[in-house]
Design a protein around this motif. Structure first.
Motif, mmCIF file in Angstrom:
data_model
loop_
_atom_site.group_PDB
_atom_site.id
_atom_site.type_symbol
_atom_site.label_atom_id
_atom_site.label_comp_id
_atom_site.label_asym_id
_atom_site.label_seq_id
_atom_site.Cartn_x
_atom_site.Cartn_y
_atom_site.Cartn_z
ATOM 1 N N ILE A 1 28.220 37.573 41.934
ATOM 2 C CA ILE A 1 28.526 37.365 40.515
ATOM 3 C C ILE A 1 29.763 36.478 40.326
ATOM 4 N N GLY A 2 30.365 36.070 41.440
ATOM 5 C CA GLY A 2 31.501 35.155 41.355
ATOM 6 C C GLY A 2 32.809 35.871 41.573
ATOM 7 N N THR A 3 33.493 35.520 42.681
ATOM 8 C CA THR A 3 34.728 36.223 43.022
ATOM 9 C C THR A 3 35.952 35.408 42.607
ATOM 10 N N MET A 4 37.077 36.092 42.597
ATOM 11 C CA MET A 4 38.338 35.392 42.320
ATOM 12 C C MET A 4 39.422 36.029 43.178
ATOM 13 N N PRO A 5 40.511 35.328 43.452
ATOM 14 C CA PRO A 5 41.553 35.880 44.329
ATOM 15 C C PRO A 5 42.112 37.190 43.765
ATOM 16 N N ASN A 6 42.409 38.113 44.703
ATOM 17 C CA ASN A 6 42.938 39.426 44.303
ATOM 18 C C ASN A 6 44.463 39.411 44.447
ATOM 19 N N PRO A 7 45.209 39.576 43.359
ATOM 20 C CA PRO A 7 46.674 39.561 43.481
ATOM 21 C C PRO A 7 47.252 40.869 44.043
ATOM 22 N N ALA A 8 46.418 41.923 44.148
ATOM 23 C CA ALA A 8 46.914 43.243 44.592
ATOM 24 C C ALA A 8 46.403 43.571 45.987
ATOM 25 N N GLY A 9 46.701 42.725 46.959
ATOM 26 C CA GLY A 9 46.272 43.003 48.333
ATOM 27 C C GLY A 9 45.150 42.084 48.772
ATOM 28 N N LEU A 10 44.476 42.473 49.843
ATOM 29 C CA LEU A 10 43.435 41.619 50.423
ATOM 30 C C LEU A 10 42.312 41.353 49.430
ATOM 31 N N ASP A 11 41.769 40.138 49.503
ATOM 32 C CA ASP A 11 40.568 39.818 48.717
ATOM 33 C C ASP A 11 39.399 40.651 49.228
ATOM 34 N N ALA A 12 38.414 40.828 48.363
ATOM 35 C CA ALA A 12 37.191 41.510 48.810
ATOM 36 C C ALA A 12 36.470 40.576 49.775
#
Lengths: 284, 216
Positions: B99-110
């Motif tokens: 569905i479209g990912t985006m960078p995670n500011p709270a730790g590792l990306d999924a």
């Protein structure tokens, strides 16, 4: 060795030390097909002994064997041959009995479904109920049904009649007698001694962690007499006394049969023997 | 196998199922995804708590099994739940990518590295929780407290590392399929730690449980 091989349970020199309690050198051996009453007041060490027998706790010294087999080498074989029922413990109170049975039976290759159904019917148990929906007496009967359906030869019961009304206790005593008729050995701890007078063949009396008596019920009761006296215990009776209890019109005094000849005495009930001996121990 | 079935049928707590689906939090943007593994730790604590309330140990130890069998079954059962948690986490990672990912500011990306991260968290949890729990099965809360502190410290360090440690910031905390070899090695390391840590936990817990007197 041969008698040890035949005995469902042999305990030799069992010791367990706690900061405030000591179980000292407890030894006994059970005869198959009998009912053994294990008596003593609360805190005498009955549950500690049973916990050691079941390997829930590690004794500091002593040897425990079942039909000649010992822990931990024969852990599984031993547990297949024994059934444990405790009044204070109810497993998985919100699970249906049929779910608990379904799991339990998978552990026993000798599980007998026919026997299980027979015991359920005889106890009037409904498998759709949960332990939380059963009375205390019915919970014990369910635990017994499980133990008897996996072919347990030795039943270890920790205070099974505690908290039950007299009718339920009577029913359980009848069950124990029925089991005895089937050749099962019933090792039954209790402080309700009147139940034992109806069914026990043998009495083990534990006092402050020490096994004070190991005898047949008849011999044990016959060894003691009760003397009733007024508000003053005569000096000669006081000398022979093994404990006295205050009653409404004076005292009852427990004396050994051989010391009772000079007094007017009557038979002692198991409860009177236990209570008087405990009083004597307290006073000492 | 019989013991695993016993754990599932008699000891499983509903939170075990609920926490599995908490892995759906992977779909939430800006969330420390390692926390979803902590939720499974919480479910394990509830399983042990329920076992205590239902006198599970005294039931189990009167069955023809040893204390070691009882310990092994409980930890393996919880291990199965943890693996199921990671598998479901992988499914939600794939959905998130779809569905479209985006960078995670709270730790590792999924992504793949997060699975490795989850394995490290579970290894840490198993190595602390179970040996402490089997020292006194009547106090599951005490061991859970210590395991939770360790897990949260690790998750905090991991979040901080995604800003400060180059290997985390520039390699692991990047969208897949970038740096897949390094991420794969990190995940393999996590798997090795999970397997070795859980095996160590089983052995240590058996020793502890074998030596204790049970007040049941």
């Amino acid at each position: 060795m041969d008698s040890e091989m035949r005995s469902p349970l042999t305990v030799q020199g069992l010791c367990k030390n706690y900061p405030a309690f000591r179980l000292e050198n407890v030894s006994f051996s059970l005869t198959p097909g009998t009912i053994i009453g294990f008596i003593g007041r609360n805190g005498a060490g009955k549950t500690t002994t049973i916990n050691s027998i079941l390997s829930f706790i590690h004794p500091d010294a002593g040897k425990i064997s079942f039909f000649g087999l010992e822990y931990p080498e024969h852990d599984r074989e031993i547990k297949k041959g024994i059934g444990f029922v405790s009044a204070g413990m109810t497993y998985y109170t919100r699970k249906k009995l049929k779910e608990i049975t379904g799991v339990t039976k998978t552990f026993y290759p000798d599980w007998d479904d026919g026997a299980y159904r027979k015991w359920l019917d005889s106890f009037g148990l409904d498998e759709e109920k949960t332990p939380a929906e059963l009375s205390n007496g019915m919970k014990i009967k369910y635990a017994l049904a499980l133990a008897l359906s996996h072919g347990a030869e030795l039943l270890i019961l920790d205070e099974p009649t505690s908290g039950l009304d007299p009718v339920s206790r009577e029913e359980l005593v009848e069950v124990f007698l029925k089991l005895k008729d089937e050749g099962k050995t019933v090792f039954f701890s209790t402080h309700i001694t009147s139940d034992l007078e109806k069914c026990a063949d043998r009495i083990l009396f534990l006092q402050n962690g020490v096994l004070k008596a190991d005898d047949t019920l008849e011999n044990y009761q016959a060894a003691w007499r009760i003397v009733e006296c007024g508000n003053e215990i005569p000096p000669d009776l006081k000398q022979a006394a093994c404990g006295s209890c205050r009653i409404r019109d004076g005292y009852t005094v427990l004396v050994r049969r051989e010391d009772a000849v000079t007094f007017e005495s009557r038979e002692a009930s198991l409860e009177e023997i236990m209570v008087h001996l405990e009083k004597e121990a307290e006073e000492a | 196998m019989k013991m695993l079935m016993k754990e599932w049928k008699l000891c499983m707590h509903p939170t075990g199922y609920i926490m599995l689906f908490c892995t759906a939090l992977i779909l939430v943007p800006g969330f420390p995804y390692g926390v979803t593994c902590f939720y499974m730790g919480l479910a394990i604590y509830f399983i042990c708590l329920t076992a205590r309330e239902n006198h599970d140990a005294s039931y189990t130890l009167t069955l023809p099994v040893s204390r070691a069998d009882a310990v092994r079954a409980r930890i393996l059962f919880c291990g199965v739940l943890e693996v199921a948690d990671l598998l479901l986490m992988s499914v939600f990672i794939l959905i998130k990518y779809a569905i479209g990912t985006m960078p995670n500011p709270a730790g590792l990306d999924a992504g793949l590295a997060l699975i490795g991260e989850g394995m490290i968290i579970f290894a840490l949890f198993n190595m602390i929780y179970f040996p402490l729990y089997y020292k006194d099965i009547n106090k599951p809360g005490k061991s859970f407290l210590f395991a939770s502190i360790a897990v949260f410290l690790w998750i905090t360090m991991e979040v901080v590392a995604t800003y400060t440690v180059p290997f985390f910031r520039d390699i692991l905390d990047t969208p897949d399929p970038r740096n897949m070899l390094d991420k794969g090695l990190y995940t393999l390391g996590g798997l090795a730690l999970f397997l070795a840590g859980t095996a160590w936990s089983i052995q240590t817990s058996i020793k502890k449980f074998d030596s204790v007197d049970l007040s049941l």
